[in-house]
Motif scaffolding. Structure first.
Motif, PDB file in Angstrom:
ATOM      1  N   GLN A 244     -12.908  24.186  12.496  1.00 41.92           N
ATOM      2  CA  GLN A 244     -13.646  23.832  11.356  1.00 41.92           C
ATOM      3  C   GLN A 244     -14.354  24.545  10.444  1.00 41.92           C
ATOM      4  N   ASN A 245     -14.058  24.798   9.192  1.00 39.94           N
ATOM      5  CA  ASN A 245     -15.254  25.489   8.983  1.00 39.94           C
ATOM      6  C   ASN A 245     -15.570  24.685   8.309  1.00 39.94           C
ATOM      7  N   GLU A 246     -16.485  25.169   6.410  1.00 38.28           N
ATOM      8  CA  GLU A 246     -16.864  24.640   5.170  1.00 38.28           C
ATOM      9  C   GLU A 246     -15.327  24.127   5.100  1.00 38.28           C
ATOM     10  N   LYS A 247     -14.485  24.921   4.474  1.00 40.26           N
ATOM     11  CA  LYS A 247     -13.327  24.917   3.680  1.00 40.26           C
ATOM     12  C   LYS A 247     -12.284  24.212   4.325  1.00 40.26           C
ATOM     13  N   ASN A 248     -12.128  23.882   5.416  1.00 40.56           N
ATOM     14  CA  ASN A 248     -10.391  23.644   5.992  1.00 40.56           C
ATOM     15  C   ASN A 248     -11.186  23.227   7.036  1.00 40.56           C
ATOM     16  N   LEU A 249      -9.734  22.358   8.296  1.00 37.43           N
ATOM     17  CA  LEU A 249     -10.204  21.780   9.681  1.00 37.43           C
ATOM     18  C   LEU A 249      -8.452  22.475  10.045  1.00 37.43           C
ATOM     19  N   SER A 250      -8.552  22.962  11.101  1.00 34.13           N
ATOM     20  CA  SER A 250      -6.628  23.628  12.005  1.00 34.13           C
ATOM     21  C   SER A 250      -6.859  22.624  13.119  1.00 34.13           C
ATOM     22  N   SER A 251      -6.082  22.173  13.606  1.00 35.78           N
ATOM     23  CA  SER A 251      -5.713  22.449  15.102  1.00 35.78           C
ATOM     24  C   SER A 251      -4.077  22.917  15.047  1.00 35.78           C
TER      25      SER A 251
ATOM     26  N   SER B 258      -6.374   8.025  26.929  1.00 26.88           N
ATOM     27  CA  SER B 258      -6.998   8.274  26.852  1.00 26.88           C
ATOM     28  C   SER B 258      -7.700  10.010  26.369  1.00 26.88           C
ATOM     29  N   LYS B 259      -8.627   9.649  26.178  1.00 28.37           N
ATOM     30  CA  LYS B 259      -8.924  10.741  25.087  1.00 28.37           C
ATOM     31  C   LYS B 259     -10.869  11.154  25.726  1.00 28.37           C
ATOM     32  N   LYS B 260     -10.374  13.075  26.004  1.00 27.76           N
ATOM     33  CA  LYS B 260     -11.833  13.709  25.969  1.00 27.76           C
ATOM     34  C   LYS B 260     -11.989  14.562  24.945  1.00 27.76           C
ATOM     35  N   THR B 261     -13.362  14.768  24.890  1.00 26.84           N
ATOM     36  CA  THR B 261     -13.329  15.989  24.183  1.00 26.84           C
ATOM     37  C   THR B 261     -14.658  16.717  24.526  1.00 26.84           C
ATOM     38  N   GLU B 262     -14.520  18.388  24.101  1.00 21.18           N
ATOM     39  CA  GLU B 262     -15.100  19.023  24.592  1.00 21.18           C
ATOM     40  C   GLU B 262     -15.423  20.139  23.157  1.00 21.18           C
ATOM     41  N   ASP B 263     -16.772  19.784  23.606  1.00 20.77           N
ATOM     42  CA  ASP B 263     -17.293  20.932  22.429  1.00 20.77           C
ATOM     43  C   ASP B 263     -17.367  22.524  22.928  1.00 20.77           C
ATOM     44  N   LEU B 264     -16.113  23.994  22.218  1.00 17.27           N
ATOM     45  CA  LEU B 264     -16.532  25.067  22.785  1.00 17.27           C
ATOM     46  C   LEU B 264     -17.532  25.960  21.877  1.00 17.27           C
ATOM     47  N   SER B 265     -17.773  24.921  20.515  1.00 14.50           N
ATOM     48  CA  SER B 265     -19.005  25.852  19.569  1.00 14.50           C
ATOM     49  C   SER B 265     -19.863  26.855  20.202  1.00 14.50           C
ATOM     50  N   SER B 266     -20.086  27.866  19.975  1.00 10.92           N
ATOM     51  CA  SER B 266     -20.795  28.747  20.342  1.00 10.92           C
ATOM     52  C   SER B 266     -22.380  28.994  19.430  1.00 10.92           C
ATOM     53  N   THR B 267     -23.329  30.022  19.882  1.00 15.82           N
ATOM     54  CA  THR B 267     -24.186  29.332  19.135  1.00 15.82           C
ATOM     55  C   THR B 267     -24.014  30.711  17.901  1.00 15.82           C
ATOM     56  N   GLU B 268     -23.628  30.895  17.097  1.00 12.05           N
ATOM     57  CA  GLU B 268     -23.418  32.169  16.843  1.00 12.05           C
ATOM     58  C   GLU B 268     -22.229  31.161  15.841  1.00 12.05           C
ATOM     59  N   MET B 269     -21.683  30.731  16.425  1.00 14.00           N
ATOM     60  CA  MET B 269     -20.342  29.823  15.609  1.00 14.00           C
ATOM     61  C   MET B 269     -21.080  28.652  14.737  1.00 14.00           C
ATOM     62  N   THR B 270     -22.076  28.048  15.318  1.00 17.26           N
ATOM     63  CA  THR B 270     -22.433  26.576  14.672  1.00 17.26           C
ATOM     64  C   THR B 270     -23.596  27.709  13.324  1.00 17.26           C
ATOM     65  N   GLU B 271     -24.124  28.660  13.828  1.00 20.67           N
ATOM     66  CA  GLU B 271     -25.314  29.096  12.601  1.00 20.67           C
ATOM     67  C   GLU B 271     -23.792  29.390  11.529  1.00 20.67           C
ATOM     68  N   LYS B 272     -22.946  29.733  11.843  1.00 17.73           N
ATOM     69  CA  LYS B 272     -21.769  29.366  10.460  1.00 17.73           C
ATOM     70  C   LYS B 272     -20.945  28.641  10.111  1.00 17.73           C
ATOM     71  N   ASN B 273     -21.698  27.703  10.606  1.00 18.81           N
ATOM     72  CA  ASN B 273     -21.069  25.524  10.344  1.00 18.81           C
ATOM     73  C   ASN B 273     -19.254  26.321  10.448  1.00 18.81           C
TER      74      ASN B 273
END
Length: 287
Positions: free
Chosen positions: A126-133, A82-97
């Motif tokens: 994840q940003n516009e250039k890469n994804l790290s995990s 099973s898998k659960k996902t939680e979005d931790l993006s803040s408003t500022e982070m969203t504005e910066k993609n």
């Protein structure tokens, strides 16, 4: 093995989508849009409800077959996931993609006779250039087992949060345990009057006793070690149980040097041939 494990997780996710869709084959387009987008080549419209269900079930069977094959090749069987996902993006982070997501995974499975449960978290940024995990937390629960070597290894894997090392090392550890079990069983069946397995079929030691010379016994201790890097290695040692009188008569120190000679024999002949030679050499056993 890392690529195979990634494919297993992908297959598990697809199977979960298909199962939900199969349970509600006549649901509205809105309720099943995610499944339809993933498998748009299988069906075309909601009006094809019956064919849609049949196609999904065929696809589900195909994916489960692929998952079963991968599990067989890896020696690891995943029973529940099973898998659960939680979005931790803040408003500022969203504005910066920038997207920050925390994934919580739970699974249970087995590797031959060893069963386990895993709970781990993966933080993805994840940003516009890469994804790290990165794995931020790992909890491993092992069912009770006679293999004491696993306890320290599991603690080390949890501390390092190294999921790949856990699966890789567990696979090879169990393979070595099975090989040890088969080897000891072979010699017990071939030389029943000479070979003793004090701890039963899964014993980590094998006794070699002489019926003609009571009190003389050799003990093979076969440990399976997992080093700090997760590498699995067999370690065989020879112990001697010889009457004190015989030791005093051993002027050439043959008995004293037996453990070192046994290690040399292992390097030259390999495990099975070395054990066979030892039985015949010390007790003159005929086949």
């Amino acid at each position: 093995m890392e690529a195979e494990w990634a494919e297993v997780r992908a297959l598990e996710a697809e199977i979960a989508i298909l199962r939900r869709a199969c349970e509600e084959p006549t649901a509205s387009w809105k309720e099943t849009s995610n499944a339809k987008k993933s498998f748009k080549n299988i069906y075309q419209s909601e009006s094809e409800g019956l064919e849609f269900s049949k196609d999904l079930r065929r696809q589900l069977g195909h994916l489960e077959s692929e998952l079963s094959l991968l599990s067989t090749l890896m020696g690891i069987n995943i029973r529940k996931y099973s898998k659960k996902t939680e979005d931790l993006s803040s408003t500022e982070m969203t504005e910066k993609n920038i997207k920050k997501v925390l994934q919580r995974h739970r699974l249970s499975g087995s590797c031959h006779m060893v069963t386990f449960q895993l709970e781990f978290q993966i933080l993805e940024i994840q940003n516009e250039k890469n994804l790290s995990s990165v794995i931020t937390d790992l909890n491993i629960i092992m069912e009770p087992t006679e293999y004491s070597e696993l306890s320290e290894f599991v603690s080390r894997a949890e501390e390092r949060r190294d999921l790949f090392m856990f699966f890789r090392s567990l696979h090879f550890f169990v393979e070595w345990c099975e090989y040890r079990k088969r080897t000891f069983k072979h010699f017990k069946e071939k030389y029943p009057d000479v070979v003793q397995l004090p701890e039963g079929a899964a014993s980590s030691c094998m006794g070699i006793q002489s019926a003609s010379q009571p009190g003389f016994e050799l003990v093979i201790v076969w440990r399976i070690q997992i080093d700090d890097e997760g590498k699995v290695l067999p370690k065989l040692d020879l112990l001697t149980k010889i009457p004190q009188q015989a030791l005093e008569l051993d002027k050439k120190k043959v008995i004293e040097s037996a453990p070192l000679s046994f290690r040399t024999l292992l390097g030259v002949l390999g495990i099975e041939a070395a054990l066979e030679s030892l039985i015949k050499l010390f007790f003159n056993t005929k086949e």
